[in-house]
Write a protein that holds these residues in place. Structure first.
Motif, PDB file in Angstrom:
ATOM      1  N   GLY A  63       0.784  -1.181  -0.096  1.00  0.00           N
ATOM      2  CA  GLY A  63       0.238  -0.130  -0.128  1.00  0.00           C
ATOM      3  C   GLY A  63       0.798   0.961   0.055  1.00  0.00           C
ATOM      4  O   GLY A  63       0.628   2.060  -0.570  1.00  0.00           O
ATOM      5  N   CYS A  64       2.006   1.172   0.792  1.00  0.00           N
ATOM      6  CA  CYS A  64       2.683   2.602   1.034  1.00  0.00           C
ATOM      7  C   CYS A  64       3.351   2.781  -0.397  1.00  0.00           C
ATOM      8  O   CYS A  64       3.656   3.984  -0.947  1.00  0.00           O
ATOM      9  N   MET A  65       3.962   1.470  -1.126  1.00  0.00           N
ATOM     10  CA  MET A  65       4.467   1.617  -2.413  1.00  0.00           C
ATOM     11  C   MET A  65       3.613   2.215  -3.609  1.00  0.00           C
ATOM     12  O   MET A  65       3.788   3.118  -4.289  1.00  0.00           O
ATOM     13  N   HIS A  66       2.441   1.781  -3.480  1.00  0.00           N
ATOM     14  CA  HIS A  66       1.295   2.392  -4.162  1.00  0.00           C
ATOM     15  C   HIS A  66       1.187   3.762  -4.132  1.00  0.00           C
ATOM     16  O   HIS A  66       1.094   4.620  -4.945  1.00  0.00           O
ATOM     17  N   LEU A  67       0.961   4.345  -2.756  1.00  0.00           N
ATOM     18  CA  LEU A  67       0.801   5.890  -2.603  1.00  0.00           C
ATOM     19  C   LEU A  67       2.080   6.599  -3.001  1.00  0.00           C
ATOM     20  O   LEU A  67       1.960   7.801  -3.283  1.00  0.00           O
ATOM     21  N   MET A  68       3.378   5.839  -2.827  1.00  0.00           N
ATOM     22  CA  MET A  68       4.485   6.698  -3.311  1.00  0.00           C
ATOM     23  C   MET A  68       4.672   6.877  -4.923  1.00  0.00           C
ATOM     24  O   MET A  68       4.844   7.935  -5.024  1.00  0.00           O
ATOM     25  N   ARG A  69       4.025   5.975  -5.343  1.00  0.00           N
ATOM     26  CA  ARG A  69       3.877   6.032  -6.917  1.00  0.00           C
ATOM     27  C   ARG A  69       2.873   7.207  -7.137  1.00  0.00           C
ATOM     28  O   ARG A  69       3.269   8.177  -8.255  1.00  0.00           O
ATOM     29  N   LYS A  70       1.745   7.528  -6.594  1.00  0.00           N
ATOM     30  CA  LYS A  70       0.919   8.415  -6.878  1.00  0.00           C
ATOM     31  C   LYS A  70       1.546   9.659  -6.171  1.00  0.00           C
ATOM     32  O   LYS A  70       1.335  10.763  -7.118  1.00  0.00           O
ATOM     33  N   ALA A  71       2.216   9.677  -5.376  1.00  0.00           N
ATOM     34  CA  ALA A  71       2.922  11.046  -4.804  1.00  0.00           C
ATOM     35  C   ALA A  71       3.865  11.549  -5.865  1.00  0.00           C
ATOM     36  O   ALA A  71       4.142  12.687  -6.089  1.00  0.00           O
ATOM     37  N   ILE A  72       4.918  10.610  -6.709  1.00  0.00           N
ATOM     38  CA  ILE A  72       5.715  10.938  -7.496  1.00  0.00           C
ATOM     39  C   ILE A  72       5.057  11.376  -8.902  1.00  0.00           C
ATOM     40  O   ILE A  72       5.532  12.514  -9.339  1.00  0.00           O
ATOM     41  N   GLN A  73       3.905  10.987  -9.052  1.00  0.00           N
ATOM     42  CA  GLN A  73       3.161  11.504 -10.238  1.00  0.00           C
ATOM     43  C   GLN A  73       2.611  12.676 -10.093  1.00  0.00           C
ATOM     44  O   GLN A  73       2.873  13.667 -10.954  1.00  0.00           O
ATOM     45  N   VAL A  74       1.999  13.131  -8.846  1.00  0.00           N
ATOM     46  CA  VAL A  74       1.576  14.269  -8.510  1.00  0.00           C
ATOM     47  C   VAL A  74       2.714  15.425  -8.621  1.00  0.00           C
ATOM     48  O   VAL A  74       2.646  16.545  -8.942  1.00  0.00           O
ATOM     49  N   LEU A  75       3.887  15.175  -7.996  1.00  0.00           N
ATOM     50  CA  LEU A  75       5.089  16.114  -7.691  1.00  0.00           C
ATOM     51  C   LEU A  75       5.758  16.348  -9.375  1.00  0.00           C
ATOM     52  O   LEU A  75       5.903  17.560  -9.382  1.00  0.00           O
ATOM     53  N   ARG A  76       5.638  15.165 -10.354  1.00  0.00           N
ATOM     54  CA  ARG A  76       6.120  15.583 -11.569  1.00  0.00           C
ATOM     55  C   ARG A  76       5.065  16.275 -12.236  1.00  0.00           C
ATOM     56  O   ARG A  76       5.578  17.163 -13.148  1.00  0.00           O
ATOM     57  N   GLU A 180     -13.470   6.506  12.397  1.00  0.00           N
ATOM     58  CA  GLU A 180     -12.719   7.937  12.857  1.00  0.00           C
ATOM     59  C   GLU A 180     -11.500   8.017  12.381  1.00  0.00           C
ATOM     60  O   GLU A 180     -10.768   9.110  12.236  1.00  0.00           O
ATOM     61  N   GLY A 181     -10.697   6.842  11.894  1.00  0.00           N
ATOM     62  CA  GLY A 181      -9.135   6.973  11.286  1.00  0.00           C
ATOM     63  C   GLY A 181      -9.343   6.953   9.881  1.00  0.00           C
ATOM     64  O   GLY A 181      -8.267   6.936   9.139  1.00  0.00           O
ATOM     65  N   ASN A 182     -10.372   6.963   9.035  1.00  0.00           N
ATOM     66  CA  ASN A 182     -10.500   7.053   7.652  1.00  0.00           C
ATOM     67  C   ASN A 182     -10.049   8.291   7.080  1.00  0.00           C
ATOM     68  O   ASN A 182     -10.851   9.390   7.080  1.00  0.00           O
ATOM     69  N   ILE A 183      -8.908   8.399   6.523  1.00  0.00           N
ATOM     70  CA  ILE A 183      -8.507   9.716   5.968  1.00  0.00           C
ATOM     71  C   ILE A 183      -8.609   9.670   4.402  1.00  0.00           C
ATOM     72  O   ILE A 183      -8.673   8.468   4.029  1.00  0.00           O
ATOM     73  N   ASN A 184      -8.548  10.802   3.837  1.00  0.00           N
ATOM     74  CA  ASN A 184      -8.612  10.955   2.374  1.00  0.00           C
ATOM     75  C   ASN A 184      -7.228  11.111   1.950  1.00  0.00           C
ATOM     76  O   ASN A 184      -6.617  11.892   1.489  1.00  0.00           O
ATOM     77  N   SER A 185      -6.416   9.996   1.708  1.00  0.00           N
ATOM     78  CA  SER A 185      -5.191   9.657   1.481  1.00  0.00           C
ATOM     79  C   SER A 185      -5.021  10.223  -0.025  1.00  0.00           C
ATOM     80  O   SER A 185      -4.058  10.983  -0.448  1.00  0.00           O
ATOM     81  N   GLU A 186      -5.809  10.117  -1.071  1.00  0.00           N
ATOM     82  CA  GLU A 186      -5.837  10.624  -2.476  1.00  0.00           C
ATOM     83  C   GLU A 186      -5.719  12.030  -2.270  1.00  0.00           C
ATOM     84  O   GLU A 186      -5.159  12.721  -3.248  1.00  0.00           O
TER      85      GLU A 186
END
Length: 407
Positions: A63-76, A180-186
Motif C-alpha cells: 500500500g505504501c509503495m502504491h501511494l509513493m507512486r501516486k505522490a511521484i506522479q503528482v510532484l512531476r 474515525e481513522g479513515n483519511i482521504n489519502s488521495e
C-alpha cells in the motif's frame, strides 16, 4: 524456456489494483525476506479487540509503495524533477521500510533482544539485499537514512505526513472498522508540493491535513493504545521475558529453531551479526503462537498462566488513569497475588505491574507539516489552521495504567 511475467497486478481492498512497476521491485517482493511480512501482523494482538485486524505488514508495504507512486506522479505534474533512478529509490525505500519488524510489532524488541529496534534491522536487511541485487539499493538506502541531498524524499518515507502513516491510518481504520481513522489519502497526496526542498501542502489541502491529524489522535486512543491491546502486548512481552529467564536458569523449552536461537543466546546491538540476521529472517508470528500453545502446559506457573491468558483471551484487568499509580496500591495488589498463588515477589510482578502511554498526534518540534499559502508564504499547519484543537494535538497526553488479575 519459460520466463516469469514480472509486471503483476495485485488487488488491494483499499486502493483497488496495484501494479508492480519493474522487475527489480518484483524480485524484491518475491524475496524470502519480504515474503516473511505475510506472516507478521500489522497490528500485533489488536485482533483480540477488533476481530478484523488480521492484515499484515505485507499488505501495508505494498500500500505504501502504491501511494509513493501516486505522490511521484503528482510532484512531476507540478514540475518537480524526479529522475527514474530517484523514483526507483523512493519505491524501494518505502517498500522495505518495515522489513525489519519482528513478531507482534515491538514485543520482541522489549523482551528477548536488547537495544535492537526494527529500524536498525530494516537497514541491515536493505544492506544485505543491496549485495544480492548488485548495488541496486544504494540510492534507496541513502534516501532511507536521510543522507540524500534532496530532503523532501526522506520526508515522503519518514515524516509527519509520510506515505507510511498515510497508508496505515486508512488501512488500519478499514480492517478494524473504526471509521474515525479513515483519511482521504488521495486528496492529501494530490495537495502535496515541494518548496525549498521541503515537502509542503497547498493551502486548499489544509482541511485534509487537519482531518489526518485528528484521525491520528483518535486512532491512537481507540485502536493502537486501546487498553485491551495494551495489556495483551504487555503479556506477550512478559511471556518472552519469562521464557528467556527460565532458559538462562538451565530449563529446556520447546520452540522453533528461530525462536530458540533468540531465547538461548544473548543478542544485543553488538552481537546482531549476519548469523543473527539470517535467523531473524525466519522468525515470524507463527513461531511465537506455536510456542504459546506448547508453553501453556509447562510446569512453570508464571509461563503457563501467561500463555493461557493470551490464547484464551482471559487477560489481566487493566485500568487507565490520569495520574501515576500509587506505590501503596501496587504493593497491595502484588501481595494479594503472592499470597493467592504462592509466588515470590519477582514472580508476582509478571501479573501485577504499572506503566504509562503517551499520545501526541503532531510533533511541532520536528519535521513539521508546512502549508504553502496562496501568497507563496510557507507556515506551520498549526499557525495556518483556524481549528483551535490543532494546537492541543501537538501537546502529549500521558495516561497511566495498572494491570492485575481479575479475581
Amino acid at each position: 524456456m519459460s520466463t516469469t511475467n514480472k509486471l503483476k497486478i495485485l488487488n488491494d481492498p483499499i486502493y483497488g489494483f496495484i501494479t508492480i512497476p519493474n522487475s527489480v521491485i518484483f524480485d524484491l517482493i518475491q524475496h524470502k525476506y519480504f515474503q516473511r511480512l505475510r506472516r507478521i501482523s500489522q497490528m500485533g494482538l489488536s485482533y483480540l479487540v477488533y476481530p478484523g485486524a488480521h492484515h499484515t505488514r505485507f499488505h501495508h508495504a505494498l500500500g505504501c509503495m502504491h501511494l509513493m507512486r501516486k505522490a511521484i506522479q503528482v510532484l512531476r505534474f507540478k514540475d518537480i524533477e524526479i529522475t527514474v533512478e530517484e523514483e526507483e529509490a523512493l519505491l524501494i525505500a518505502i517498500l522495505l521500510h518495515d522489513i525489519g519488524h519482528g513478531p507482534f510489532s515491538h514485543a520482541m524488541e522489549r523482551s528477548i533482544v536488547n537495544g535492537v529496534n526494527h529500524e536498525h534491522i530494516s537497514l541491515l536487511f536493505m544492506e544485505r539485499l543491496n549485495k544480492e541485487f548488485n548495488g541496486s539499493l544504494t540510492l534507496a538506502i541513502q534516501v532511507f537514512k536521510g543522507e540524500y541531498h534532496r530532503k523532501f524524499m526522506n520526508q515522503l518515507i519518514s515524516g509527519q505526513l509520510d506515505m507510511d502513516r498515510t497508508d496505515y491510518l486508512k488501512r488500519d481504520s478499514f480492517y478494524t472498522g473504526v471509521s474515525e481513522g479513515n483519511i482521504n489519502s488521495e486528496r492529501i497526496i494530490t495537495m502535496i508540493d515541494v518548496y525549498n526542498d521541503e515537502l509542503v501542502v497547498e493551502e486548499k489541502g489544509i482541511y485534509s491535513v487537519e482531518k489526518f491529524l485528528v484521525a491520528r489522535r483518535l486512532m491512537y486512543w481507540q485502536v493502537y493504545l486501546h487498553k485491551t491491546s495494551l495489556v495483551a502486548e504487555q503479556l506477550i512481552i512478559r511471556v518472552l521475558k519469562r521464557a528467556k529467564e527460565l532458559v538462562e536458569e538451565g530449563k529446556q523449552l520447546d520452540a522453533s529453531r528461530a525462536l530458540s536461537f533468540f531465547l538461548y543466546h544473548k543478542i544485543d546491538l553488538a552481537s546482531f551479526d549476519d548469523k543473527a540476521l539470517d535467523i531473524f529472517s525466519r522468525l515470524d508470528d507463527y513461531d511465537v503462537i506455536s510456542a504459546l500453545k506448547e508453553w501453556q502446559y509447562d510446569d512453570d506457573f508464571v509461563l503457563s498462566h501467561l500463555c493461557k491468558m493470551i490464547l484464551n483471551r482471559d487477560l489481566l484487568k487493566i485500568k487507565l488513569k490520569k495520574k501515576p499509580v500509587s506505590k501503596e496500591k501496587l504493593l497491595k495488589k502484588l501481595q494479594l497475588v503472592q499470597q493467592k498463588y504462592q509466588l515470590t515477589e519477582e514472580e508476582a510482578t509478571y501479573f501485577v505491574f504499572e506503566g504509562e502511554v503517551s499520545n501526541q498526534a503532531y510533533h511541532s518540534d520536528k519535521q513539521n507539516i508546512f502549508i504553502k499559502m496562496k501568497s507563496g508564504k510557507v507556515v506551520d499547519v498549526i499557525k495556518a489552521s483556524d481549528q483551535l484543537n490543532l494546537k492541543a494535538l501537538s501537546k502529549p497526553v500521558t495516561k497511566y495504567f495498572i494491570c492485575y488479575p481479575k479475581e
